[in-house]
Design an enzyme around this catalytic site. Structure first.
Site, PDB file in Angstrom:
ATOM      1  N   MET A  18       0.845  -1.192   0.000  1.00 44.66           N
ATOM      2  CA  MET A  18       0.000   0.000   0.000  1.00 44.66           C
ATOM      3  C   MET A  18       0.882   1.245   0.000  1.00 44.66           C
ATOM      4  O   MET A  18       1.038   1.930   1.008  1.00 44.66           O
ATOM      5  CB  MET A  18      -0.948   0.007   1.187  1.00 44.66           C
ATOM      6  N   HIS A  19       1.457   1.524  -1.174  1.00 45.65           N
ATOM      7  CA  HIS A  19       2.281   2.721  -1.305  1.00 45.65           C
ATOM      8  C   HIS A  19       1.369   3.911  -1.573  1.00 45.65           C
ATOM      9  O   HIS A  19       0.146   3.818  -1.402  1.00 45.65           O
ATOM     10  CB  HIS A  19       3.359   2.520  -2.385  1.00 45.65           C
ATOM     11  N   LEU A  20       1.962   5.011  -2.006  1.00 42.84           N
ATOM     12  CA  LEU A  20       1.186   6.259  -2.042  1.00 42.84           C
ATOM     13  C   LEU A  20      -0.037   6.202  -2.947  1.00 42.84           C
ATOM     14  O   LEU A  20      -1.115   6.657  -2.583  1.00 42.84           O
ATOM     15  CB  LEU A  20       2.111   7.406  -2.446  1.00 42.84           C
TER      16      LEU A  20
END
Lengths: 112, 158
Positions: A18-20
């Site tokens: 769950m990156h940006l």
């Protein structure tokens, strides 16, 4: 109408976690519902309408999360958000194309 | 992951001069060239890759913070720089506010885990309003470095 509560367990399946970008998409969708939505990871519980809070969970591939919503559209919210989590892999693929102009350098991992 | 793992002490900018998104990214990548973290020859390609990433959606995530970033084959470890703009820069942020605090990250293409952990560190620390406020008020590279060290020592996380 009394406030309804709904929750769904999901697993982060995409390699990038769950990156940006996924966090931004999740927060945006979560804030479109009337319900208050939280994302729970182990003992950490954060407001799902803030990408910063979502990223602070550091949810890597394989992380189990619980989406919890309280409000009149709680069931719709958790269903839509669970579906969004399933689309993270496709989101990663689109990102790879944009960031890596040379197709030889970063071949996409096989979809599974 | 700690800030000192990816922010070099000599890649801290207390007074960013740029007034728009592209020149700000150029300025910050320039700081990494000056500190020796990236080669001058790679600067243009890195700036373009970060701008391409911004086209997909701004990395301005609200509360005056942006995390412009990209993967780039020219680096073999995650490198980052932190900078402050007193005036603020229009970054098409999610909340529409100007951005004052920037963490720019460049990661090797094959290390998604490192990038995720750096984002986790930045956002976990900035969840804390006190740290965020102190950082935005810092006037010198030394003061910023000291705050990052204090954050690394868990002095802000509740």
């Amino acid at each position: 109408m009394p406030a309804a509560k709904a929750s769904r367990n999901v697993v982060i399946a995409n390699t990038q976690g769950m990156h940006l970008r996924p966090a931004g998409a999740f927060a945006k969708l979560a804030s479109q519902f009337k319900s208050h939505v939280e994302l729970i990871c182990n003992l950490d519980r954060v407001d799902a309408s803030s990408p910063m809070m979502l990223m602070s969970l550091g949810a890597a591939q394989g992380t189990k999360l619980t989406i919890e919503a309280i409000g009149e559209d709680a069931a719709e919210a958790v269903d839509a958000l669970a579906e969004l989590v399933d689309s993270f892999t496709a989101m990663d693929a689109e990102l790879s194309l944009a960031e890596e102009p040379s197709p030889d350098e970063g071949a996409l991992p096989p979809a599974d | 992951m700690k800030f000192c793992d990816f922010i070099d002490a000599d890649a801290i900018s207390p007074e960013l001069a740029a007034v728009d998104k592209e020149s700000l990214i150029e300025e910050m990548v320039g700081v990494l060239v000056a500190s020796g973290s990236v080669k001058a020859d790679d600067k243009e390609s890195i700036v373009r890759a970060i701008m391409n990433r911004e086209e997909l959606g701004s990395t301005g995530i609200g509360r005056g913070l942006a995390v412009p970033h990209t993967k780039h084959p020219s680096v073999d470890r995650l490198v980052g720089t932190v900078g402050i703009s007193e005036e603020g820069v229009d970054f098409q942020s999610l909340d529409g506010e100007k951005v004052h605090l920037f963490f720019l990250l460049i990661s090797p293409p094959d290390r998604p885990g490192d990038h995720l952990r750096a984002l986790e560190s930045v956002s976990r620390q900035l969840r804390d309003g006190t740290f965020c406020r102190f950082l935005k008020q810092s006037k010198t590279a030394k003061a910023i470095h000291q705050l990052l060290e204090e954050a690394d020592n868990n002095q802000f996380v509740s």
